[in-house]
Design a protein around this motif. Sequence first.
Motif, PDB file in Angstrom:
ATOM      1  N   MET A 273       0.822  -1.204   0.000  1.00 16.66           N
ATOM      2  CA  MET A 273       0.000   0.000   0.000  1.00 16.66           C
ATOM      3  C   MET A 273       0.858   1.256   0.000  1.00 16.66           C
ATOM      4  SD  MET A 273      -3.113  -1.171   2.530  1.00 16.66           S
ATOM      5  CE  MET A 273      -4.079   0.299   2.206  1.00 16.66           C
ATOM      6  N   HIS A 274       1.960   1.242   0.748  1.00 20.08           N
ATOM      7  CA  HIS A 274       2.859   2.393   0.749  1.00 20.08           C
ATOM      8  C   HIS A 274       3.460   2.611  -0.637  1.00 20.08           C
ATOM      9  CE1 HIS A 274       2.412   3.215   4.891  1.00 20.08           C
ATOM     10  NE2 HIS A 274       3.123   2.199   5.353  1.00 20.08           N
ATOM     11  N   PHE A 275       3.823   1.510  -1.306  1.00 19.76           N
ATOM     12  CA  PHE A 275       4.406   1.606  -2.643  1.00 19.76           C
ATOM     13  C   PHE A 275       3.391   2.203  -3.613  1.00 19.76           C
ATOM     14  CE2 PHE A 275       4.936  -0.513  -6.823  1.00 19.76           C
ATOM     15  CZ  PHE A 275       6.145   0.061  -7.188  1.00 19.76           C
ATOM     16  N   LYS A 276       2.146   1.728  -3.555  1.00 22.33           N
ATOM     17  CA  LYS A 276       1.115   2.243  -4.444  1.00 22.33           C
ATOM     18  C   LYS A 276       0.802   3.704  -4.137  1.00 22.33           C
ATOM     19  CE  LYS A 276       0.753  -1.599  -6.574  1.00 22.33           C
ATOM     20  NZ  LYS A 276       1.653  -1.769  -7.711  1.00 22.33           N
ATOM     21  N   GLU A 277       0.872   4.084  -2.871  1.00 21.02           N
ATOM     22  CA  GLU A 277       0.645   5.489  -2.508  1.00 21.02           C
ATOM     23  C   GLU A 277       1.703   6.380  -3.151  1.00 21.02           C
ATOM     24  OE1 GLU A 277       0.615   5.582   1.702  1.00 21.02           O
ATOM     25  OE2 GLU A 277      -1.382   4.700   1.898  1.00 21.02           O
ATOM     26  N   ASP A 278       2.945   5.902  -3.166  1.00 18.99           N
ATOM     27  CA  ASP A 278       4.022   6.679  -3.790  1.00 18.99           C
ATOM     28  C   ASP A 278       3.799   6.805  -5.298  1.00 18.99           C
ATOM     29  OD1 ASP A 278       5.257   6.943  -1.350  1.00 18.99           O
ATOM     30  OD2 ASP A 278       6.607   5.241  -1.633  1.00 18.99           O
ATOM     31  N   VAL A 279       3.401   5.696  -5.941  1.00 19.41           N
ATOM     32  CA  VAL A 279       3.123   5.724  -7.374  1.00 19.41           C
ATOM     33  C   VAL A 279       1.970   6.680  -7.663  1.00 19.41           C
ATOM     34  CG1 VAL A 279       2.313   4.359  -9.339  1.00 19.41           C
ATOM     35  CG2 VAL A 279       3.996   3.384  -7.772  1.00 19.41           C
ATOM     36  N   THR A 280       0.925   6.599  -6.844  1.00 15.14           N
ATOM     37  CA  THR A 280      -0.243   7.467  -7.027  1.00 15.14           C
ATOM     38  C   THR A 280       0.131   8.932  -6.866  1.00 15.14           C
ATOM     39  OG1 THR A 280      -1.751   5.753  -6.250  1.00 15.14           O
ATOM     40  CG2 THR A 280      -2.544   8.004  -6.154  1.00 15.14           C
ATOM     41  N   LEU A 281       0.972   9.228  -5.884  1.00 16.64           N
ATOM     42  CA  LEU A 281       1.407  10.610  -5.654  1.00 16.64           C
ATOM     43  C   LEU A 281       2.125  11.157  -6.886  1.00 16.64           C
ATOM     44  CD1 LEU A 281       1.689  12.927  -3.563  1.00 16.64           C
ATOM     45  CD2 LEU A 281       3.898  11.945  -2.947  1.00 16.64           C
ATOM     46  N   ILE A 282       2.987  10.344  -7.482  1.00 16.62           N
ATOM     47  CA  ILE A 282       3.711  10.763  -8.692  1.00 16.62           C
ATOM     48  C   ILE A 282       2.739  11.012  -9.831  1.00 16.62           C
ATOM     49  CG2 ILE A 282       5.388  10.044 -10.430  1.00 16.62           C
ATOM     50  CD1 ILE A 282       6.783   8.417  -8.204  1.00 16.62           C
ATOM     51  N   LEU A 283       1.796  10.089 -10.031  1.00 12.09           N
ATOM     52  CA  LEU A 283       0.841  10.213 -11.133  1.00 12.09           C
ATOM     53  C   LEU A 283      -0.050  11.437 -10.967  1.00 12.09           C
ATOM     54  CD1 LEU A 283      -0.231   6.474 -11.566  1.00 12.09           C
ATOM     55  CD2 LEU A 283       1.212   7.823 -13.097  1.00 12.09           C
ATOM     56  N   ILE A 284      -0.546  11.656  -9.756  1.00  9.19           N
ATOM     57  CA  ILE A 284      -1.419  12.807  -9.516  1.00  9.19           C
ATOM     58  C   ILE A 284      -0.660  14.108  -9.758  1.00  9.19           C
ATOM     59  CG2 ILE A 284      -2.674  14.079  -7.727  1.00  9.19           C
ATOM     60  CD1 ILE A 284      -3.341  11.348  -6.476  1.00  9.19           C
ATOM     61  N   SER A 285       0.565  14.176  -9.252  1.00  8.61           N
ATOM     62  CA  SER A 285       1.381  15.380  -9.412  1.00  8.61           C
ATOM     63  C   SER A 285       1.586  15.697 -10.881  1.00  8.61           C
ATOM     64  CB  SER A 285       2.733  15.188  -8.721  1.00  8.61           C
ATOM     65  OG  SER A 285       2.573  14.880  -7.362  1.00  8.61           O
ATOM     66  N   PHE A 286       1.876  14.660 -11.654  1.00 10.89           N
ATOM     67  CA  PHE A 286       2.133  14.841 -13.087  1.00 10.89           C
ATOM     68  C   PHE A 286       0.854  15.161 -13.851  1.00 10.89           C
ATOM     69  CE2 PHE A 286       1.801  12.369 -17.059  1.00 10.89           C
ATOM     70  CZ  PHE A 286       2.606  13.150 -17.868  1.00 10.89           C
ATOM     71  N   LEU A 287      -0.224  14.399 -13.575  1.00  7.47           N
ATOM     72  CA  LEU A 287      -1.442  14.522 -14.368  1.00  7.47           C
ATOM     73  C   LEU A 287      -2.123  15.874 -14.210  1.00  7.47           C
ATOM     74  CD1 LEU A 287      -3.187  11.042 -14.085  1.00  7.47           C
ATOM     75  CD2 LEU A 287      -2.222  12.090 -16.120  1.00  7.47           C
ATOM     76  N   PHE A 288      -2.252  16.348 -12.981  1.00  3.05           N
ATOM     77  CA  PHE A 288      -2.973  17.598 -12.773  1.00  3.05           C
ATOM     78  C   PHE A 288      -2.266  18.775 -13.438  1.00  3.05           C
ATOM     79  CE2 PHE A 288      -5.811  16.025  -9.307  1.00  3.05           C
ATOM     80  CZ  PHE A 288      -6.972  16.568  -9.811  1.00  3.05           C
ATOM     81  N   VAL A 289      -0.958  18.811 -13.331  1.00  2.00           N
ATOM     82  CA  VAL A 289      -0.221  19.900 -13.988  1.00  2.00           C
ATOM     83  C   VAL A 289      -0.356  19.782 -15.498  1.00  2.00           C
ATOM     84  CG1 VAL A 289       2.033  20.972 -14.309  1.00  2.00           C
ATOM     85  CG2 VAL A 289       1.388  20.086 -12.062  1.00  2.00           C
ATOM     86  N   MET A 290      -0.215  18.563 -16.015  1.00  2.00           N
ATOM     87  CA  MET A 290      -0.292  18.340 -17.457  1.00  2.00           C
ATOM     88  C   MET A 290      -1.673  18.673 -18.015  1.00  2.00           C
ATOM     89  SD  MET A 290      -1.259  16.032 -20.039  1.00  2.00           S
ATOM     90  CE  MET A 290      -1.401  14.393 -19.319  1.00  2.00           C
ATOM     91  N   LEU A 291      -2.728  18.189 -17.363  1.00  2.00           N
ATOM     92  CA  LEU A 291      -4.082  18.436 -17.845  1.00  2.00           C
ATOM     93  C   LEU A 291      -4.471  19.908 -17.733  1.00  2.00           C
ATOM     94  CD1 LEU A 291      -5.958  15.311 -16.379  1.00  2.00           C
ATOM     95  CD2 LEU A 291      -5.173  15.682 -18.726  1.00  2.00           C
ATOM     96  N   SER A 292      -4.016  20.567 -16.681  1.00  2.00           N
ATOM     97  CA  SER A 292      -4.295  22.004 -16.540  1.00  2.00           C
ATOM     98  C   SER A 292      -3.611  22.797 -17.642  1.00  2.00           C
ATOM     99  CB  SER A 292      -3.817  22.499 -15.171  1.00  2.00           C
ATOM    100  OG  SER A 292      -4.442  21.800 -14.128  1.00  2.00           O
ATOM    101  N   SER A 293      -2.408  22.390 -17.998  1.00  2.00           N
ATOM    102  CA  SER A 293      -1.646  23.119 -19.024  1.00  2.00           C
ATOM    103  C   SER A 293      -2.282  23.003 -20.403  1.00  2.00           C
ATOM    104  CB  SER A 293      -0.207  22.604 -19.073  1.00  2.00           C
ATOM    105  OG  SER A 293      -0.140  21.299 -19.644  1.00  2.00           O
ATOM    106  N   ARG A 294      -3.133  21.989 -20.614  1.00  2.00           N
ATOM    107  CA  ARG A 294      -3.749  21.767 -21.923  1.00  2.00           C
ATOM    108  C   ARG A 294      -4.870  22.754 -22.221  1.00  2.00           C
ATOM    109  NH1 ARG A 294      -6.769  17.904 -22.629  1.00  2.00           N
ATOM    110  NH2 ARG A 294      -6.527  17.819 -24.904  1.00  2.00           N
TER     111      ARG A 294
END
Length: 610
Positions: A273-294
């Motif tokens: 669960m800790h590993f998946k939380e880290d992966v999720t944190l990376i994805l959320i950080s990347f996705l929100f900035v990327m989608l907002s920039s579009r």
Amino acid sequence: MIELASLIGLGFFAQWLGWKIKVPAILPLILVGLIVGPFSTFFTLDGEKFIDGDKIFHGELLFDVVNLSVGLILFEGGLTLKLKETKNIGNVIWRLLIFGTIITLIGGAIATHYIMGFSYRIALLFGALIIVSGPTVVGPLLRNIKPNRKINTILKWEGILIDPIGALVAILIFDFILSGHSNELFTLFALKGFLFLTLSGLFTGGIAAFITVRMLKNKALLPDHLKNTVILGAVIGTFGFSDVLHEESGLLAVTIYGMIIGNSKIANLKSLMHFKEDVTLILISFLFVMLSSRMDINDLMALANGKSILLFIVIIYIIRPLVVLFSTIGTNLSWKERFFISYISPRGIVAAGVASLFTLKLTSGSAPITDIQVEEAKMLLPLTFMIIIGTVVIQGLTAKPLAKALNVLRKEPNGILFLGASEVGLFIAKILHRYKIPVLMSDTSEQNIKEAKRHGITTYEGSILSEGALEEVDFSKYGQLFSTTSNNEINILGNRTVSSELGMNKVFRLASKLEVETNALQKPQHLLFQGKYDFIGLTNLIRRKHIIKIVKSSQYYDKEESFQLLSTFDLPIFIIHSNRRVTPITDSLDEINEEDEIVYLEFKDVKKGS
């Protein structure tokens, strides 16, 4: 490459900024994306954005990246859903999922049609997009607010399960738009698509979970150091295979996959669960900035009118309360709890991701829709981000004061967990038990457990550090951990493990022999008995004749005065506050308040400090 690296770096910066200024991370993530995206066109000579997500991921690649990322986020959310949490409130959760989907879809579509003037097809699609809530927003919001257990469980389950349901409904509406079968009965079309989508997701997710659980329980098949990597690959494979069986069923498949694994008795599930939380944190950080920039600056400017604000008000303050009203009729929830649940409905990455995907497809020129509907489709993403930003800002700033005013905050538990039921731990536990403080003692020794039971103390036979114990212990009753075994390494491990549930300032342990004997050594905080006694020293001490005494403080003492007062007692143990909470005597003790009760031992034959 520089734009991709910048997106990731800016995402992490926004996460840190959210933590620093104590706001939900989603807000700075979106704002950073808007600043480097559409808002940056004001500062460039050619009107180009500093960073544009469309230039990094093109067409179907963008669709696949966002879709797969959302799938991984939903899998991590599924891992956190424990069926035992839904006892007595499961009917409320299922009602929210059913009524929430129907009322939000229809109400949102009608509001969008009449307020924004959208055609019914695009309005229905927007109604489907705003069904979803989002674990990536609800989770941090709940951790900050800390509502009572019923509210916390209901909103957490709704936030995770409503995402794949909302996404599936949005996909069905989208498929209906693309089908062009205007004469086909919509209900039959929807039922047919929903049936195949559901069966594909349930079948794939269930089979994948069954295989994974069998592998995780057999170390000969999968060693510990490969578990996280293999499961990450399995989630991606499950998502892809489900989509092959039926397009867009992957989101449901990985959610089911996560739920089954999360409710299976698997060793070391916490590390996964800790590993998946880290992966999720990376994805959320990347996705929100990327989608907002579009997003396009002209579309954002089009939102600056009374119609958009009116639509927001209707969705959040009329449709959401209606959902909660119909979902909680006849339940044991108080009106205050219902009111608060109706107030919390933030949207997150799934809404943003799905809106981005559909906007991309509908405006590509290949969709069978009119030019007017294309212009309407361009507004889907800005409107969705308006709902996301509005709910996060308003609810993030006002939800905690509202919860406090409604008196629905979680009560601070005053119980104590003990790691170790040996003579030292039992000595402290018996005193707490005498003052009616809830106590739970954990030990692997059958003899120690029997002795604790003989004194009427609740016990757990086994290690409190095991995965099963952490799942079974009701942390709504126990708010602190005292590690009192004879093994210092186990005490340290116990504090480190349980601190993930209780917090670092709620775990305490006995000092080691080295920490007691070496005065020059910098002692860590949260050592029981101010770090003056190790296990053996304390055992010898409590075997001597003593009297348990209690004295009520008649005035307030600051930190320095508190230690001066405590030095007058032979062996101060803990302080009982007026709300029946316990504070152990450690070097990190801040103060003693008036009316606090100091519990201590008085020895007739022992000199202080011996």
